[in-house]
Design a protein around this motif. Structure first.
Motif, PDB file in Angstrom:
ATOM      1  N   LEU A 121      -7.181   5.431   3.015  1.00 16.58           N
ATOM      2  CA  LEU A 121      -8.384   6.217   3.269  1.00 16.58           C
ATOM      3  C   LEU A 121      -7.983   7.673   3.402  1.00 16.58           C
ATOM      4  O   LEU A 121      -7.042   7.999   4.127  1.00 16.58           O
ATOM      5  CB  LEU A 121      -9.063   5.733   4.554  1.00 16.58           C
ATOM      6  CG  LEU A 121     -10.299   6.526   4.987  1.00 16.58           C
ATOM      7  CD1 LEU A 121     -11.444   6.322   4.001  1.00 16.58           C
ATOM      8  CD2 LEU A 121     -10.727   6.131   6.399  1.00 16.58           C
ATOM      9  N   ASN A 122      -8.692   8.529   2.691  1.00 17.79           N
ATOM     10  CA  ASN A 122      -8.367   9.962   2.704  1.00 17.79           C
ATOM     11  C   ASN A 122      -6.886  10.186   2.387  1.00 17.79           C
ATOM     12  O   ASN A 122      -6.218  11.043   2.982  1.00 17.79           O
ATOM     13  CB  ASN A 122      -8.732  10.594   4.053  1.00 17.79           C
ATOM     14  CG  ASN A 122     -10.224  10.553   4.307  1.00 17.79           C
ATOM     15  OD1 ASN A 122     -11.029  10.632   3.374  1.00 17.79           O
ATOM     16  ND2 ASN A 122     -10.624  10.439   5.565  1.00 17.79           N
ATOM     17  N   ASN A 123      -6.372   9.361   1.463  1.00 20.03           N
ATOM     18  CA  ASN A 123      -4.982   9.440   0.993  1.00 20.03           C
ATOM     19  C   ASN A 123      -3.959   9.138   2.093  1.00 20.03           C
ATOM     20  O   ASN A 123      -2.794   9.531   1.992  1.00 20.03           O
ATOM     21  CB  ASN A 123      -4.683  10.807   0.374  1.00 20.03           C
ATOM     22  CG  ASN A 123      -5.582  11.092  -0.812  1.00 20.03           C
ATOM     23  OD1 ASN A 123      -5.908  10.194  -1.585  1.00 20.03           O
ATOM     24  ND2 ASN A 123      -6.012  12.343  -0.943  1.00 20.03           N
ATOM     25  N   ARG A 124      -4.389   8.413   3.125  1.00 16.05           N
ATOM     26  CA  ARG A 124      -3.508   8.001   4.201  1.00 16.05           C
ATOM     27  C   ARG A 124      -3.470   6.478   4.269  1.00 16.05           C
ATOM     28  O   ARG A 124      -4.467   5.801   4.045  1.00 16.05           O
ATOM     29  CB  ARG A 124      -3.986   8.556   5.555  1.00 16.05           C
ATOM     30  CG  ARG A 124      -3.982  10.076   5.618  1.00 16.05           C
ATOM     31  CD  ARG A 124      -2.574  10.630   5.554  1.00 16.05           C
ATOM     32  NE  ARG A 124      -2.538  12.050   5.868  1.00 16.05           N
ATOM     33  CZ  ARG A 124      -1.422  12.773   5.986  1.00 16.05           C
ATOM     34  NH1 ARG A 124      -0.248  12.195   5.817  1.00 16.05           N
ATOM     35  NH2 ARG A 124      -1.472  14.051   6.286  1.00 16.05           N
ATOM     36  N   ARG A 125      -2.309   5.944   4.627  1.00 17.67           N
ATOM     37  CA  ARG A 125      -2.107   4.498   4.646  1.00 17.67           C
ATOM     38  C   ARG A 125      -2.388   3.926   6.029  1.00 17.67           C
ATOM     39  O   ARG A 125      -1.986   4.496   7.048  1.00 17.67           O
ATOM     40  CB  ARG A 125      -0.667   4.195   4.229  1.00 17.67           C
ATOM     41  CG  ARG A 125      -0.331   2.728   4.043  1.00 17.67           C
ATOM     42  CD  ARG A 125       1.007   2.582   3.340  1.00 17.67           C
ATOM     43  NE  ARG A 125       1.394   1.175   3.252  1.00 17.67           N
ATOM     44  CZ  ARG A 125       2.465   0.655   3.837  1.00 17.67           C
ATOM     45  NH1 ARG A 125       3.264   1.425   4.546  1.00 17.67           N
ATOM     46  NH2 ARG A 125       2.752  -0.624   3.707  1.00 17.67           N
ATOM     47  N   ILE A 126      -3.071   2.770   6.054  1.00 13.53           N
ATOM     48  CA  ILE A 126      -3.366   2.047   7.289  1.00 13.53           C
ATOM     49  C   ILE A 126      -2.951   0.602   7.070  1.00 13.53           C
ATOM     50  O   ILE A 126      -3.345  -0.021   6.087  1.00 13.53           O
ATOM     51  CB  ILE A 126      -4.865   2.085   7.632  1.00 13.53           C
ATOM     52  CG1 ILE A 126      -5.404   3.523   7.598  1.00 13.53           C
ATOM     53  CG2 ILE A 126      -5.125   1.449   9.002  1.00 13.53           C
ATOM     54  CD1 ILE A 126      -6.922   3.594   7.594  1.00 13.53           C
ATOM     55  N   VAL A 127      -2.145   0.049   7.981  1.00 12.39           N
ATOM     56  CA  VAL A 127      -1.748  -1.352   7.877  1.00 12.39           C
ATOM     57  C   VAL A 127      -2.133  -2.072   9.165  1.00 12.39           C
ATOM     58  O   VAL A 127      -2.211  -1.464  10.239  1.00 12.39           O
ATOM     59  CB  VAL A 127      -0.237  -1.516   7.605  1.00 12.39           C
ATOM     60  CG1 VAL A 127       0.151  -0.851   6.296  1.00 12.39           C
ATOM     61  CG2 VAL A 127       0.590  -0.957   8.749  1.00 12.39           C
ATOM     62  N   GLY A 128      -2.388  -3.357   9.061  1.00 18.21           N
ATOM     63  CA  GLY A 128      -2.760  -4.138  10.228  1.00 18.21           C
ATOM     64  C   GLY A 128      -3.563  -5.350   9.817  1.00 18.21           C
ATOM     65  O   GLY A 128      -3.324  -5.947   8.762  1.00 18.21           O
ATOM     66  N   HIS A 129      -4.559  -5.706  10.631  1.00 15.72           N
ATOM     67  CA  HIS A 129      -5.383  -6.872  10.314  1.00 15.72           C
ATOM     68  C   HIS A 129      -6.629  -6.847  11.177  1.00 15.72           C
ATOM     69  O   HIS A 129      -6.658  -6.250  12.256  1.00 15.72           O
ATOM     70  CB  HIS A 129      -4.624  -8.172  10.558  1.00 15.72           C
ATOM     71  CG  HIS A 129      -4.981  -9.281   9.610  1.00 15.72           C
ATOM     72  ND1 HIS A 129      -6.180  -9.982   9.708  1.00 15.72           N
ATOM     73  CD2 HIS A 129      -4.333  -9.805   8.542  1.00 15.72           C
ATOM     74  CE1 HIS A 129      -6.228 -10.885   8.740  1.00 15.72           C
ATOM     75  NE2 HIS A 129      -5.117 -10.800   8.012  1.00 15.72           N
TER      76      HIS A 129
END
Length: 383
Positions: free
Chosen positions: A331-339
């Motif tokens: 999102l917005n060229n940023r990475r998010i990891v999780g669940h």
């Protein structure tokens, strides 16, 4: 009439002293800009959560941390309405599918140790499956929900196994049902979210290690991560423990009922969704994971990187992939990891921002959507 709302903002007690020494914490002498006002107490995020709680649309605990330091921790609503016990920063919640991150991590630990491989077939580790499944389904496919293994996600009638009363009984009984279920599709040809697939992965962990799946996760994930209030609890244990929030599921008439006291609550949802935890324990997990305390950093990258492209969903993003038990969102060229984690009386999200050093955790004992909360959090962190 809306129930009374309990709210606590706790920063000092959860501060830097207890959170130092991990990859999400600044190196000694390193200065960081102050967190944006909108993510601090009284900011736009805090006001949104409080507003939804005031409308009885949210009940639970949220935590936002930057470089390992909590920026905002607040709790709203009731953990137990019958006994007037409010949610608190240390309340234990049913994680539902966030549990899959622990199961996938356990598999990756065993791969790192050379005890199994992602390309191994199901039959290489577990007996009793039809040849069609044993010889074609791989660990990779089970981890990415592309195996075709298991029962369809939606079915009619009363779920089987509600009379099971033990962790081993749940594991054995579920595996027996899976063995009797034909593949939903040719392995590797499509994506279909499968809780049963993660039960199979849990059984592989047990077979390879010689321990029960639950004991292995306690010893090799929860303990080294410092997750002192996290465990797998049975239905009876939840009923007996006032530190655990009761899951209030929405009825057809809009009212909410305690799911754990309903005739549909299973003994445990096992490797697919049976863990219980707190926001602070999940922050400890995020720190341990990103610091390489649970898995070599190269393998952390493997399990958290995207493997299968997912269609557009809510909250919105540029792209979203499923990895090995982890969602990978950009999102917005940023990475998010999780669940995420959802079920009757549960709506949860673990978001880790590896390149921005933020962690956001939302644990709710309502099944009302938390997407507006997550959407604002993500936009504020990534803007």
């Amino acid at each position: 009439m809306t129930r009374p709302t309990s709210r606590r903002t706790v920063l000092g007690a959860l501060g830097a002293a207890s959170l130092a020494g991990t990859a999400l914490v600044a190196a000694p002498g390193t200065a960081h800009a102050a967190p944006p006002k909108d993510l601090r107490p009284g900011g736009a995020y805090d006001r949104l959560v409080a507003g939804r709680a005031a409308q009885d649309m949210f009940s639970g605990t949220v935590l936002i941390a930057h470089h390992g330091r909590p920026v905002l921790v607040c709790a709203h609503g009731m953990a137990n309405k019958d006994q007037s016990i409010p949610n608190r920063p240390d309340t234990v919640f049913w994680l539902a599918s966030i549990t899959k991150t622990f199961t996938a991590l356990a598999i990756a630990q065993l791969v790192q140790q050379g005890k199994l491989a992602f390309h191994d077939t199901l039959g290489a580790h577990l007996a009793g499956f039809p040849t069609e499944q044993a010889s074609t389904v791989t660990v990779h496919q089970l981890l990415t929900h592309t195996s075709g293994v298991g029962r369809p996600a939606i079915g009619g009638g009363t779920p089987p196994g509600l009379d099971w009363n033990g962790f081993d009984e749940v594991m054995d009984g579920t595996l027996a049902l899976i063995r009797q279920t034909p593949l939903q599709f040719t392995p590797g040809t499509r994506y279909a979210y499968s809780n049963d697939g993660f039960f199979v992965l849990g059984a592989i962990v047990a077979k390879v290690t010689g321990q029960s799946y639950f004991d292995y996760i306690r010893q090799h994930v929860f303990s080294p991560a410092g997750m002192t209030r996290t465990d797998f609890f049975s239905r009876a244990q939840v009923l007996a423990n006032n530190a655990i929030a009761r899951p209030y599921w929405t009825q057809r008439d809009g009212t909410r009922a305690d799911f754990i006291t309903s005739p549909y609550a299973p003994y445990t949802t096992g490797p697919a969704g049976g863990a219980y935890s707190t926001v602070t324990d999940l922050l400890a997990f995020a720190r341990a994971l990103t610091a390489g305390k649970l898995l070599d950093p190269a393998f952390v990258d493997v399990i958290t990187s995207g493997k299968h492209a997912l269609p557009p969903s809510q909250p919105p993003s540029q792209v979203e992939f499923y990895g090995y038990g982890y969602l990978n969102t950009i999102l917005n060229n940023r990475r998010i990891v999780g669940h995420s984690g959802s079920g009757p009386g549960a709506a949860n999200r673990l978001d880790i921002y590896p390149d921005l050093n933020w962690v956001s955790i939302v644990l709710s004992n309502y099944d009302t959507t938390i997407n507006p909360i997550i959407e604002l959090e993500r936009n504020l962190v990534t803007r």
